[in-house]
Scaffold this active site. Structure first.
Site, PDB file in Angstrom:
ATOM      1  N   ASP A  90      10.825  -2.840 -23.129  1.00 11.68           N
ATOM      2  CA  ASP A  90       9.652  -2.933 -23.997  1.00 11.68           C
ATOM      3  C   ASP A  90       8.526  -2.070 -23.389  1.00 11.68           C
ATOM      4  OD1 ASP A  90       7.395  -3.632 -25.408  1.00 11.68           O
ATOM      5  OD2 ASP A  90       7.600  -5.800 -25.108  1.00 11.68           O
ATOM      6  N   SER A 106       2.787   0.750   3.140  1.00 10.57           N
ATOM      7  CA  SER A 106       3.907  -0.130   3.444  1.00 10.57           C
ATOM      8  C   SER A 106       4.397   0.100   4.856  1.00 10.57           C
ATOM      9  CB  SER A 106       5.050   0.134   2.456  1.00 10.57           C
ATOM     10  OG  SER A 106       4.663  -0.275   1.169  1.00 10.57           O
ATOM     11  N   GLU A 137       3.727  11.489   2.992  1.00 17.42           N
ATOM     12  CA  GLU A 137       5.021  10.909   3.326  1.00 17.42           C
ATOM     13  C   GLU A 137       6.122  11.663   2.580  1.00 17.42           C
ATOM     14  OE1 GLU A 137       5.717   6.876   1.763  1.00 17.42           O
ATOM     15  OE2 GLU A 137       3.672   6.919   1.012  1.00 17.42           O
ATOM     16  N   THR A 144       6.989   3.692 -11.687  1.00 16.67           N
ATOM     17  CA  THR A 144       5.840   3.803 -10.767  1.00 16.67           C
ATOM     18  C   THR A 144       5.936   5.079  -9.928  1.00 16.67           C
ATOM     19  OG1 THR A 144       6.874   2.447  -9.029  1.00 16.67           O
ATOM     20  CG2 THR A 144       5.538   1.295 -10.638  1.00 16.67           C
ATOM     21  N   HIS A 175      -6.041   1.205  -3.169  1.00 12.73           N
ATOM     22  CA  HIS A 175      -4.823   1.993  -3.238  1.00 12.73           C
ATOM     23  C   HIS A 175      -4.143   1.664  -4.568  1.00 12.73           C
ATOM     24  CE1 HIS A 175      -1.013   3.745  -2.656  1.00 12.73           C
ATOM     25  NE2 HIS A 175      -0.384   2.610  -2.448  1.00 12.73           N
ATOM     26  N   CYS A 219       1.527   5.208   2.535  1.00 12.83           N
ATOM     27  CA  CYS A 219       0.371   5.603   1.718  1.00 12.83           C
ATOM     28  C   CYS A 219      -0.947   5.505   2.490  1.00 12.83           C
ATOM     29  CB  CYS A 219       0.282   4.719   0.480  1.00 12.83           C
ATOM     30  SG  CYS A 219       1.773   4.742  -0.510  1.00 12.83           S
TER      31      CYS A 219
END
Ligand code: COA
Length: 392
Positions: free
Chosen positions: A29, A311, A80, A153, A234, A112
């Site tokens: 969806d 992360s 990165e 993403t 972020h 990040c």
């Protein structure tokens, strides 16, 4: 002496896909991406655009209005999506921009977060030598597997900031709150092109580290939630920042925000990310450019709180004050042109571009000539990357 951001330029890739098109192709969806993640589009880089060309395009803009370009004595490149295990991507960029040879260049990595380390290291260098200017560049191409939960993403982009003792945009305040913990929520082993991610864990940690870093920040600075006027987070996807902001407001401000109120408070910092997607190291500062470019009020004198999360994991909370007259130093029109000038692609073209790869054996290779900004990766020869300035 004050130290801060003198100029900022952003850039993103040539192509863009609407997330509704991706949702249709994946049988999802579209509201999940548009509303659930808060993302509308993501930028897609063809093979002749990489972090060097994206970063160089952003830096070209950031340097445009900077007096005494020869004062750039350091380039710090945060990424990165490194293009080499040894040589810093910033050296290619330094050459493409024609910067002076009496300059140090280095690359930084911590998911990040490393752009924030770059900004803080730059401020420390300027404190030591106030006549020194530092060019901080952050650029990344976010890649997850086709058909995975991370796919919507993705995105890519670059930001460049000149840090100096003549800040025209933001004065950096001295206090930071930090938090580090050894965690496997997102990582990319050397043999992989796509990241491995425990998405749910990373989203939980993003918020829990925010609380810990903010607690450290307020105890060091004495600044409370109510003393902060604008917020930049972020931005892996915009919903993440909205949730984080609501949590911060509740825990440290004693305010319960409805989702639309959280969006209203951080709204303009999200505008660019919603149509670029995740740009890892660049995302927080593309958010800053978005806030400054798109807010119609005069923000001079207002305090901005910044939350950086990488992360693995490291988080930092810090703040700055927006300078008087900042508006005349922005590159708003250029930013909007770069975003509006992207070419919309369909699912077949997106998957074709996704699968295109540079050779991994160093063999000679000429990249397909997609029309890009001012710099292009021409190809590989004898294991060496060849770049050129192409004009616009
Ligand atoms: N309409 C509106 N919203 C919808 C929906 C629909 N039809 N279907 C689902 N949603 C909502 C979900 O409720 C959820 O929102 P919530 O978290 O507020 O409940 C959101 O959309 C995402 O759905 P979810 O099922 O959690 O997504 P997912 O498991 O497929 O993947 C990520 C989401 C973020 C985990 C994944 O994209 C990912 O791993 N990304 C990379 C890592 C990352 O970005 N981490 C962030 C911190 S650094």
């Amino acid at each position: 002496m004050i130290i801060g951001i003198e100029s900022i330029g952003i850039y993103t890739a040539r192509y863009v896909i609407d997330l509704g098109v991706l949702a249709d192709a994946r049988g999802v969806d579209p509201a999940k991406y548009y509303v659930g993640l808060g993302q509308e589009m993501m930028s897609i880089a063809p093979l002749n655009e990489d972090v060097v060309t994206l970063g160089a395009n952003a830096a070209r803009l950031a340097l445009e209005k900077v007096a005494a370009r020869e004062a750039i004595g350091t380039v710090i490149f945060a990424t990165e999506t490194g293009v080499d295990q040894s040589k810093a991507a910033g050296i290619y960029l330094h050459n493409l921009l024609g910067l002076g040879c009496n300059c140090r260049v280095v690359e930084l990595k911590q998911a990040c977060y490393s752009s924030t380390a770059a900004l803080q290291f730059a401020a420390a260098l300027v404190a030591r030598q106030p006549e020194h200017k530092v060019l901080v560049v952050a650029a990344d191409i976010a890649r997850y597997g086709l058909g995975t939960a991370g796919e919507p993403t993705q995105g890519c982009g670059a930001v460049a900031m000149v840090v100096s003792s003549e800040p025209k945009l933001v004065e950096l305040e001295p206090h930071s709150g930090m938090y580090t913990e050894d965690l496997m929520d997102f990582w990319r082993p050397n043999y992989r092109e796509e990241a491995l991610v425990d998405g749910k864990l990373s989203a939980r940690m993003y918020i829990s580290v925010l609380e810990k870093a903010f607690e450290d920040y307020r105890s060091r600075s004495g600044v409370e939630f109510k003393d902060i006027d604008e917020f930049c987070y972020h931005l892996p996807f915009t919903r993440m920042a909205e949730k984080a902001h609501a949590r911060l407001a509740r825990k440290f401000g004693g305010v319960v925000l409805r989702p639309e109120e959280a969006v209203a408070q951080i709204g303009h910092s999200l505008d660019y990310n919603r149509i670029i997607g995740n740009s890892y190291t660049a995302a927080l500062y593309i958010g800053l450019a978005s806030l400054l470019d798109n807010n119609e009020d005069d923000l001079a004198g207002r305090r901005i709180g910044f939350y950086s999360y990488g992360s693995g994991c490291v988080g930092e909370y810090f703040s700055g004050r927006i300078m008087e007259g900042y508006g005349e130093w922005l590159h708003t029109e250029h930013h909007r042109e770069a975003l509006a000038g992207r070419v919309n692609i369909g699912i077949e073209e997106y998957e074709r571009l996704y699968r295109e790869k540079l050779p991994t054996d160093g063999s000679e290779f000429i990249t397909p000539k997609h029309r890009v900004g001012c710099y292009s990766l021409v190809g590989i020869c004898d294991h060496k990357r060849i770049y050129e300035s192409v004009g616009e």
